[in-house]
Structures are given as C-alpha cells and as structure tokens.
Design an enzyme around this catalytic site. Structure first.
Site, PDB file in Angstrom:
ATOM      1  N   LEU A 196       0.661  -1.198  -0.083  1.00 53.34           N
ATOM      2  CA  LEU A 196       0.170  -0.105  -0.031  1.00 53.34           C
ATOM      3  C   LEU A 196       0.814   1.322   0.044  1.00 53.34           C
ATOM      4  CD1 LEU A 196      -2.647  -1.167   2.573  1.00 53.34           C
ATOM      5  CD2 LEU A 196      -3.046  -0.774  -0.031  1.00 53.34           C
ATOM      6  N   LEU A 227      -7.357   6.391   6.187  1.00 60.84           N
ATOM      7  CA  LEU A 227      -6.910   5.111   5.992  1.00 60.84           C
ATOM      8  C   LEU A 227      -5.367   4.704   5.794  1.00 60.84           C
ATOM      9  CD1 LEU A 227      -8.345   2.296   5.854  1.00 60.84           C
ATOM     10  CD2 LEU A 227      -8.508   2.911   3.276  1.00 60.84           C
ATOM     11  N   ASP A 228      -4.969   3.845   6.584  1.00 63.60           N
ATOM     12  CA  ASP A 228      -3.676   3.147   6.668  1.00 63.60           C
ATOM     13  C   ASP A 228      -2.522   4.345   6.298  1.00 63.60           C
ATOM     14  OD1 ASP A 228      -4.563   0.613   6.131  1.00 63.60           O
ATOM     15  OD2 ASP A 228      -4.743   0.553   4.081  1.00 63.60           O
ATOM     16  N   ALA A 229      -2.671   5.416   7.426  1.00 60.58           N
ATOM     17  CA  ALA A 229      -1.718   6.493   7.409  1.00 60.58           C
ATOM     18  C   ALA A 229      -1.447   6.856   8.756  1.00 60.58           C
ATOM     19  CB  ALA A 229      -2.510   7.729   6.630  1.00 60.58           C
TER      20      ALA A 229
END
Length: 284
Positions: A196, A227-229
C-alpha cells in the site's frame, strides 16, 4: 514483580536524567530499564523509566503528583504513568484469514504475551472453531452497508462491557468508522502488506508479481481516521526472487505480517511506544 512505567516528554535541557534518577533513588526505587531519546530537529527530550514498586516509598496513587511537584514542574514535563499489573485486556478482530490470529493465540497460550483476551469479534464464522479451541468467547457480528453503524455500536458495547484496553485488527477486512476510532485513540493496532498504496485492491500479491517486485513486506500501525496512514509501529520485509510464484509470495507475505504484528503488540504491551504527532518513538 510489580513495576511502574513512566514516559516523559519535554524540551531538552541539562539535568533531566539526573533529576529523574535522583527522584527514584531518594524514594528507594530500583530501576529496571531506562531509555532516552533527543529529537535534535525540534529540541524535544523523551524518556522511559521502569522501576520496581515493592520497596518504593510513594503509594501508587500518589506517584504522579509527587513527581510533578518535585521534578516535572521544573522541566515542564508531559508525563504518563502506567503499571505492569493488572494485565491489559485485548480484543482481536478477524475476518477469514487465519495466519495472524493463530500466531497471536499461540503466543498468548505459551505466555509470550502477558495479556488477557476476553473475547474475539469477527464479521464471519470461518474462524469460530479455532477461537473456541482456545476457550475464548467468539462473537459473530456480520457487517453490511445497511447495518454497519448498528454493528459498530454493538462492538463498542462489548468492548466496554469487557473493559477492553486495546484492539488488534488481525486482518480484519472492514474499515472502522471515525466514531469507533475516536473511542480508542492510539489503541487500535492494524497490520497490512507494505504494498500500500502502490498495490491496492483484493489481490495485491498478484499485482506485485506482475510488476516483478523484489521486496515484499508488512506494516503495523495505529489506526487513525485517515486510512492506513496512522503512526507506524513496526515494519519488516522479505526478499523475492524471480522464480517465486504468487502462492509463494502470499506465504512469504503472511509470514512477515504475523511477525510484524506480534512485535507491535509486544511493544504496546510493554508500554514502549510514544506517539508524537503521526510518528512513534519505540523505546529499547
């Protein structure tokens, strides 16, 4: 052995380490571990100190106030104080993939993780038999677009009912809402493949195989509304050769994922993580 763990953040200055050490010495605190870090770019000082409580002269409920009055106020310190007992209470969220769940449960069963797992929540029933084998209550809460908000409220009720301290997403294939995340800031740990955002979608390993990648990996991080950070806790990689098949890459990736996630859980349990903005300091 009962211990106290204090994490300190303040502007860097002379005498901080000496002042903290002297405080613990004067009150008969036997130091177990001390680690410190200076962020030279911004001039901030960070410290983690752990000491035995058995002979410590200050009662647990008075330590924070006495330390603030005698040391913290002088250096304008932000301090957090925790204790290694009782064991933290962790809930695991899973979907269908089992590799991370098996790894966590095996470490829990063998005593590597000093934690209580009062329940496990899933949006599928595939892993119910696995969970039952470990004697842990399993809650099946299927999620659709129509019932997502209602089911998240049920999840939060269960977490409050079981006095859960933090959450681990062991390949839980649902995006948590901002409302859910705000209930557990820096207390939700997620694992994902390090492709990602380059290789998003349902089949990242297939996409990576087509591109001929040479390294695959995994990232464990705290969950934020972006998200995903969120702040990264742990990462690792594995080398890929040209002859590796997609199936082999999936296995390699899952092996890295479960190890990275277990390390992140271990750091969190040991209170060795300090979140600073969107970064983390991991104390030795």
């Amino acid at each position: 052995m009962q211990t106290a763990i204090m994490i300190i953040q303040c502007r860097d200055d002379k005498g901080i380490v000496a002042a903290v050490s002297d405080f613990l010495f004067r009150y008969n605190g036997n130091i177990i571990e001390v680690d410190q870090h200076i962020d030279e770019e911004v001039g901030d000082f960070f410290m983690r100190a752990e000491w035995e409580l058995e002979s410590f002269a200050i009662p647990k409920d008075r330590i924070s106030q006495v330390f603030h009055d005698e040391v913290g106020k002088q250096f304008a310190m932000n301090c957090s104080l925790e204790f290694n007992t009782p064991k933290p209470r962790m809930v695991i969220f899973v979907s269908k993939l089992s590799h991370c769940l098996f790894d966590i449960l095996s470490r829990y069963y063998s005593g590597q993780f000093q934690v209580e797992i009062p329940l496990i929540i899933s949006n599928h029933t595939d892993l119910k038999r696995v969970v039952k084998g470990f004697g842990i209550p399993f809650y099946h809460l299927p999620i659709t677009k129509e019932n997502k908000q209602e089911q998240e409220q049920r999840q939060l009720e269960l977490l409050r009912e079981h006095r859960v301290d933090f959450v681990v997403l062991a390949r839980y294939m649902q995006i948590l809402s901002g409302d859910f995340i705000r209930n557990y800031p820096n207390r939700i740990i997620n694992i994902h493949h390090s492709f990602l955002p380059a290789f998003v979608g349902a089949k990242p390993y297939h996409a990576a195989h087509k591109r001929g990648v040479k390294i695959i990996g995994a990232t464990a991080h705290y969950v934020t509304e972006e998200l995903d950070a969120g702040p990264i806790i742990e990462q690792d990689v594995a080398r890929v050769r040209h002859h590796n098949t997609v199936e082999e890459m999936v296995q390699m990736g899952q092996d890295v994922e479960k190890v990275v996630l277990s390390r992140a859980i271990k750091y969190h349990l040991a209170r060795k993580i300090q979140v600073v903005g969107n970064r983390t300091i991991i104390f030795n």
